[in-house]
Design a protein around this motif. Sequence first.
Motif, PDB file in Angstrom:
ATOM      1  N   GLU A  33      98.528  25.616  58.679  1.00 54.55           N
ATOM      2  CA  GLU A  33      99.942  25.842  58.992  1.00 54.55           C
ATOM      3  C   GLU A  33     100.158  26.041  60.486  1.00 54.55           C
ATOM      4  O   GLU A  33      99.258  26.471  61.208  1.00 54.55           O
TER       5      GLU A  33
ATOM      6  N   ARG B   7     102.547  25.065  50.045  1.00 58.44           N
ATOM      7  CA  ARG B   7     102.801  25.167  51.482  1.00 58.44           C
ATOM      8  C   ARG B   7     103.067  23.807  52.112  1.00 58.44           C
ATOM      9  O   ARG B   7     104.031  23.643  52.865  1.00 58.44           O
TER      10      ARG B   7
ATOM     11  N   ARG C 170     109.005  18.530  52.498  1.00 58.56           N
ATOM     12  CA  ARG C 170     110.419  18.457  52.089  1.00 58.56           C
ATOM     13  C   ARG C 170     111.340  18.626  53.298  1.00 58.56           C
ATOM     14  O   ARG C 170     112.378  17.968  53.416  1.00 58.56           O
ATOM     15  N   GLN C 171     110.950  19.511  54.218  1.00 58.69           N
ATOM     16  CA  GLN C 171     111.763  19.800  55.398  1.00 58.69           C
ATOM     17  C   GLN C 171     111.701  18.693  56.450  1.00 58.69           C
ATOM     18  O   GLN C 171     112.709  18.345  57.068  1.00 58.69           O
TER      19      GLN C 171
ATOM     20  N   PHE D 168     110.260  16.005  44.440  1.00 59.33           N
ATOM     21  CA  PHE D 168     109.293  17.087  44.318  1.00 59.33           C
ATOM     22  C   PHE D 168     109.385  17.759  42.952  1.00 59.33           C
ATOM     23  O   PHE D 168     110.478  17.986  42.424  1.00 59.33           O
TER      24      PHE D 168
ATOM     25  N   ALA E  64     103.869  20.916  50.590  1.00 55.24           N
ATOM     26  CA  ALA E  64     105.027  20.245  49.996  1.00 55.24           C
ATOM     27  C   ALA E  64     106.337  20.801  50.555  1.00 55.24           C
ATOM     28  O   ALA E  64     107.290  20.046  50.792  1.00 55.24           O
ATOM     29  N   LYS E  65     106.388  22.096  50.772  1.00 53.61           N
ATOM     30  CA  LYS E  65     107.606  22.691  51.351  1.00 53.61           C
ATOM     31  C   LYS E  65     107.863  22.142  52.749  1.00 53.61           C
ATOM     32  O   LYS E  65     109.003  21.844  53.116  1.00 53.61           O
ATOM     33  N   LYS E  66     106.805  22.025  53.531  1.00 53.25           N
ATOM     34  CA  LYS E  66     106.968  21.480  54.882  1.00 53.25           C
ATOM     35  C   LYS E  66     107.318  19.996  54.820  1.00 53.25           C
ATOM     36  O   LYS E  66     108.139  19.507  55.606  1.00 53.25           O
TER      37      LYS E  66
ATOM     38  N   ASN F 112     107.749  21.182  40.838  1.00 46.49           N
ATOM     39  CA  ASN F 112     106.893  22.361  40.802  1.00 46.49           C
ATOM     40  C   ASN F 112     106.145  22.392  39.465  1.00 46.49           C
ATOM     41  O   ASN F 112     106.313  21.514  38.619  1.00 46.49           O
TER      42      ASN F 112
ATOM     43  N   GLY G 263     105.205  20.995  44.150  1.00 44.78           N
ATOM     44  CA  GLY G 263     106.396  21.027  44.992  1.00 44.78           C
ATOM     45  C   GLY G 263     106.705  22.359  45.628  1.00 44.78           C
ATOM     46  O   GLY G 263     107.484  22.422  46.582  1.00 44.78           O
ATOM     47  N   ASP G 264     106.120  23.444  45.128  1.00 40.42           N
ATOM     48  CA  ASP G 264     106.330  24.773  45.707  1.00 40.42           C
ATOM     49  C   ASP G 264     105.209  25.176  46.658  1.00 40.42           C
ATOM     50  O   ASP G 264     105.196  26.279  47.194  1.00 40.42           O
TER      51      ASP G 264
END
Length: 236
Positions: free
Chosen positions: A151, A13, A19-20, A29, A15-17, A31, A10-11
Motif C-alpha cells: 500500500e 485492499r 475501484r478508485q 466488483f 480491489a478498493k484501490k 465481495n 471486491g472488499d
Amino acid sequence: MKKLIIVTGGDGRFAKKLRQKNKKLFLKFFNKKELNILDIKSINKVLKKFKPKIVLHCAGLSRPMEQHENNINKSINLNIVGTCNLVKACSNFDIKLIYFSTGYVYDSQRGNYKETDPVKPFNNYGWSKLGGECAVKMYKKSLILRITMTEKPFAYKKAYSNVFANYMFHEDLINILPKLINKFGVINVGGKARSVYDFGKIYNKNILKIKNIDKNIPPHQTMNLNLLNKILKNKN
C-alpha cells in the motif's frame, strides 16, 4: 465494446484501490457475500448472469503472514480451494481467469528469478498461492501474475537493508494492468529491484534501517522483470 471483467475480493485492499483509480477497464466488483469462492453455486450464478469475458481473481488470504501458519485450514480454503472452484467454473463457461499470485513462490535465496525457474515457496503463504497456481496452470485460458506490491504510502517505520525485493504500489499495478489482461501464461510483476529499506526511504525519509536476522525471511526475493518490461514497451 469493452470486455466485462469481474473482480473477486471486491472488499480487499487492492480491489478498493482499483475501484478508485481505474479509468480504462470495464470492471464489476463482487465481495464475498455476492460471490463466495468457496461456493461453486455462488460462482456459477454470477458468471451465468453477467457473462464476463475475464475474471480477475483478487480474493484470498494474505497478511498477516502468521495466519497461514496458525490457521492452515483457512489458508488452504481461501487460496487453494477457492481458486480451484474458480478455475473449474471459468473452464465450464469458457471465461479467461487472471490469478493474482506472489513472488513468494520462489525460494528467494539467490534472486532474479525468471518465470521459467523452479518454484519452492519459503513459507505457507507462498505454498498456498502456489497451490492455487497449480489449478490455474491446468486451464489454458489463464494468466498468472506473480506480484510484489504494497500500500501507498509505505506503512512501516522500519525496513530491512539486507532483504531485497521488487516492491511496487497498488497504484503502479493499476496503471499497467490494461497492458497485461490480454496475455496468457505467467508474468512476474513488480518494481525496481532494491532493498526494502531503499524502497521505503523514498517515501519516508525518517524510516529506520534495520538488519534482518530471521532465517525464515530469505534475503533475495527479487524477480526477473524482462518479460514484463518487454510487454510494457510494446505500444500495441
